[in-house]
Design a protein around this motif. Sequence first.
Motif, PDB file in Angstrom:
ATOM      1  N   VAL A  87       5.740   8.920   7.601  1.00 25.28           N
ATOM      2  CA  VAL A  87       6.148   7.875   6.662  1.00 25.28           C
ATOM      3  C   VAL A  87       5.623   6.533   7.147  1.00 25.28           C
ATOM      4  N   LEU A  88       4.994   5.795   6.233  1.00 23.25           N
ATOM      5  CA  LEU A  88       4.601   4.407   6.498  1.00 23.25           C
ATOM      6  C   LEU A  88       5.254   3.525   5.448  1.00 23.25           C
ATOM      7  N   ILE A  89       6.076   2.582   5.907  1.00 20.09           N
ATOM      8  CA  ILE A  89       6.665   1.595   5.004  1.00 20.09           C
ATOM      9  C   ILE A  89       6.059   0.240   5.340  1.00 20.09           C
ATOM     10  N   ASN A  90       5.205  -0.244   4.438  1.00 17.54           N
ATOM     11  CA  ASN A  90       4.590  -1.569   4.604  1.00 17.54           C
ATOM     12  C   ASN A  90       5.570  -2.621   4.104  1.00 17.54           C
ATOM     13  N   ASN A  91       6.430  -3.059   5.003  1.00 14.65           N
ATOM     14  CA  ASN A  91       7.503  -3.981   4.647  1.00 14.65           C
ATOM     15  C   ASN A  91       7.214  -5.417   5.067  1.00 14.65           C
ATOM     16  N   ALA A  92       6.416  -5.611   6.100  1.00 19.29           N
ATOM     17  CA  ALA A  92       6.157  -6.967   6.605  1.00 19.29           C
ATOM     18  C   ALA A  92       5.595  -7.842   5.496  1.00 19.29           C
ATOM     19  N   GLY A  93       6.163  -9.018   5.339  1.00 18.69           N
ATOM     20  CA  GLY A  93       5.693  -9.934   4.309  1.00 18.69           C
ATOM     21  C   GLY A  93       6.235 -11.326   4.540  1.00 18.69           C
ATOM     22  N   ILE A 148       3.725   6.865   1.670  1.00 23.17           N
ATOM     23  CA  ILE A 148       3.476   5.443   1.904  1.00 23.17           C
ATOM     24  C   ILE A 148       4.281   4.649   0.897  1.00 23.17           C
ATOM     25  N   VAL A 149       5.036   3.679   1.389  1.00 24.80           N
ATOM     26  CA  VAL A 149       5.858   2.817   0.536  1.00 24.80           C
ATOM     27  C   VAL A 149       5.455   1.372   0.789  1.00 24.80           C
ATOM     28  N   ASN A 150       5.018   0.689  -0.252  1.00 20.06           N
ATOM     29  CA  ASN A 150       4.644  -0.720  -0.160  1.00 20.06           C
ATOM     30  C   ASN A 150       5.760  -1.564  -0.767  1.00 20.06           C
ATOM     31  N   VAL A 151       6.272  -2.493   0.015  1.00 22.59           N
ATOM     32  CA  VAL A 151       7.410  -3.291  -0.446  1.00 22.59           C
ATOM     33  C   VAL A 151       6.912  -4.493  -1.236  1.00 22.59           C
ATOM     34  N   GLY A 152       7.093  -4.418  -2.536  1.00 20.81           N
ATOM     35  CA  GLY A 152       6.706  -5.483  -3.438  1.00 20.81           C
ATOM     36  C   GLY A 152       7.902  -6.323  -3.848  1.00 20.81           C
ATOM     37  N   SER A 153       7.893  -6.760  -5.103  1.00 24.48           N
ATOM     38  CA  SER A 153       8.949  -7.641  -5.585  1.00 24.48           C
ATOM     39  C   SER A 153       8.953  -7.638  -7.102  1.00 24.48           C
ATOM     40  N   HIS A 154      10.143  -7.859  -7.682  1.00 22.62           N
ATOM     41  CA  HIS A 154      10.209  -8.072  -9.121  1.00 22.62           C
ATOM     42  C   HIS A 154       9.323  -9.250  -9.527  1.00 22.62           C
ATOM     43  N   LEU A 230      13.604   1.791  -0.728  1.00 22.19           N
ATOM     44  CA  LEU A 230      12.561   2.085   0.247  1.00 22.19           C
ATOM     45  C   LEU A 230      12.744   3.483   0.808  1.00 22.19           C
ATOM     46  N   VAL A 231      13.981   3.779   1.184  1.00 20.62           N
ATOM     47  CA  VAL A 231      14.284   5.070   1.792  1.00 20.62           C
ATOM     48  C   VAL A 231      14.106   6.198   0.780  1.00 20.62           C
ATOM     49  N   ARG A 232      14.524   5.956  -0.449  1.00 20.79           N
ATOM     50  CA  ARG A 232      14.387   6.993  -1.478  1.00 20.79           C
ATOM     51  C   ARG A 232      12.921   7.368  -1.680  1.00 20.79           C
ATOM     52  N   MET A 233      12.042   6.370  -1.752  1.00 20.29           N
ATOM     53  CA  MET A 233      10.638   6.664  -1.987  1.00 20.29           C
ATOM     54  C   MET A 233       9.943   7.192  -0.729  1.00 20.29           C
ATOM     55  N   ALA A 234      10.506   6.908   0.436  1.00 22.56           N
ATOM     56  CA  ALA A 234       9.953   7.422   1.692  1.00 22.56           C
ATOM     57  C   ALA A 234      10.318   8.886   1.914  1.00 22.56           C
ATOM     58  N   THR A 235      11.286   9.381   1.164  1.00 20.82           N
ATOM     59  CA  THR A 235      11.766  10.752   1.359  1.00 20.82           C
ATOM     60  C   THR A 235      11.584  11.594   0.096  1.00 20.82           C
ATOM     61  N   LEU A 236      10.601  11.261  -0.714  1.00 25.96           N
ATOM     62  CA  LEU A 236      10.335  12.006  -1.935  1.00 25.96           C
ATOM     63  C   LEU A 236       9.970  13.456  -1.645  1.00 25.96           C
ATOM     64  N   ASP A 237      10.362  14.345  -2.538  1.00 23.57           N
ATOM     65  CA  ASP A 237       9.902  15.727  -2.475  1.00 23.57           C
ATOM     66  C   ASP A 237       8.427  15.784  -2.857  1.00 23.57           C
ATOM     67  N   THR A 238       7.813  16.936  -2.665  1.00 28.37           N
ATOM     68  CA  THR A 238       6.382  17.071  -2.923  1.00 28.37           C
ATOM     69  C   THR A 238       6.022  16.848  -4.388  1.00 28.37           C
ATOM     70  N   ASP A 239       6.980  17.059  -5.286  1.00 27.19           N
ATOM     71  CA  ASP A 239       6.711  16.839  -6.709  1.00 27.19           C
ATOM     72  C   ASP A 239       7.121  15.443  -7.161  1.00 27.19           C
ATOM     73  N   GLY A 240       7.321  14.538  -6.214  1.00 25.11           N
ATOM     74  CA  GLY A 240       7.722  13.178  -6.531  1.00 25.11           C
ATOM     75  C   GLY A 240       6.584  12.370  -7.129  1.00 25.11           C
ATOM     76  N   PRO A 241       6.890  11.195  -7.649  1.00 21.79           N
ATOM     77  CA  PRO A 241       5.865  10.354  -8.287  1.00 21.79           C
ATOM     78  C   PRO A 241       4.931   9.713  -7.283  1.00 21.79           C
ATOM     79  N   THR A 242       3.782   9.312  -7.763  1.00 24.16           N
ATOM     80  CA  THR A 242       2.853   8.492  -6.990  1.00 24.16           C
ATOM     81  C   THR A 242       2.231   7.492  -7.953  1.00 24.16           C
ATOM     82  N   ALA A 243       1.724   6.375  -7.407  1.00 23.86           N
ATOM     83  CA  ALA A 243       1.155   5.287  -8.229  1.00 23.86           C
ATOM     84  C   ALA A 243       2.218   4.659  -9.123  1.00 23.86           C
TER      85      ALA A 243
END
Length: 254
Positions: A87-93, A148-154, A230-243
């Motif tokens: 798991v890579l969470i790109n959180n630094a910002g 991979i989870v990229n931390v964006g913003s509304h 962040l945690v939810r998307m970092a622990t997606l099952d194999t059939d989880g969404p991408t993009a």
Amino acid sequence: MNEQAIQKIALVTGANKGIGRAAAERLAALGMTVLIGARDPRRGEEAAAELRAAGGHVHAITLNVTDQTAVREAAEQIQERFGRLDVLINNAGITGSGNVSPEDATDQIPSAVDLDMVRAVFETNVFGVIAVTNAMLPLLRRSPAPRIVNVGSHAGSLTLMSDPDGPFAALLPSAAYSPSKSALSALTVQYANELRKDGILVNAVAPGFVDTDSNDHTGHLTPAQGAAILVRMATLDTDGPTAGFFGEEGPLPW
């Protein structure tokens, strides 16, 4: 049996405080070995020690996302100690305006913005994500289920920000932070498209208005609440969404 054989390995950048730290804490509670990426070695180790005291498998790793040498050395350390990354969470910002509430960020108004500030924001929020992701990809490819989870913003949503009657209409125009998060969303889609065939799921998330140093603690959500997506998307099952682009409330408009 060594720990990398029985636990997933997660790296969270900018994780010595705020949303990143809360995400690291939750991932550790789920049984992952978590690497606290932090520019300041002392602060990183302090955060890691606190999470270890709570029972987590947590280690600090010095990582300034704007320093190519530091990024490369961090990848080498992970390779030597764990051999892979799950798991890579790109959180630094950074916001670019220091620790002020969004309503007070007058220095980001497009017609008067300092270009050096804009460059600094993009250096961390966009170029730093590219640097870290590319350095960690060889390690992620060794995982059976890399995320991979990229931390964006509304504030990076063009749809939400362009609505004169929408929930963000009161925010000051931004030439640095908001565009950097829009660019991060676009970058997320491109990585997801490239890596889809390899089974690497790549998504952007918006934690919401979280009480952190970056907004002078004016946010109404706790770091733990913001870290949930962040945690939810970092622990997606194999059939989880991408993009995709997601908040706690579900899919978000680009």
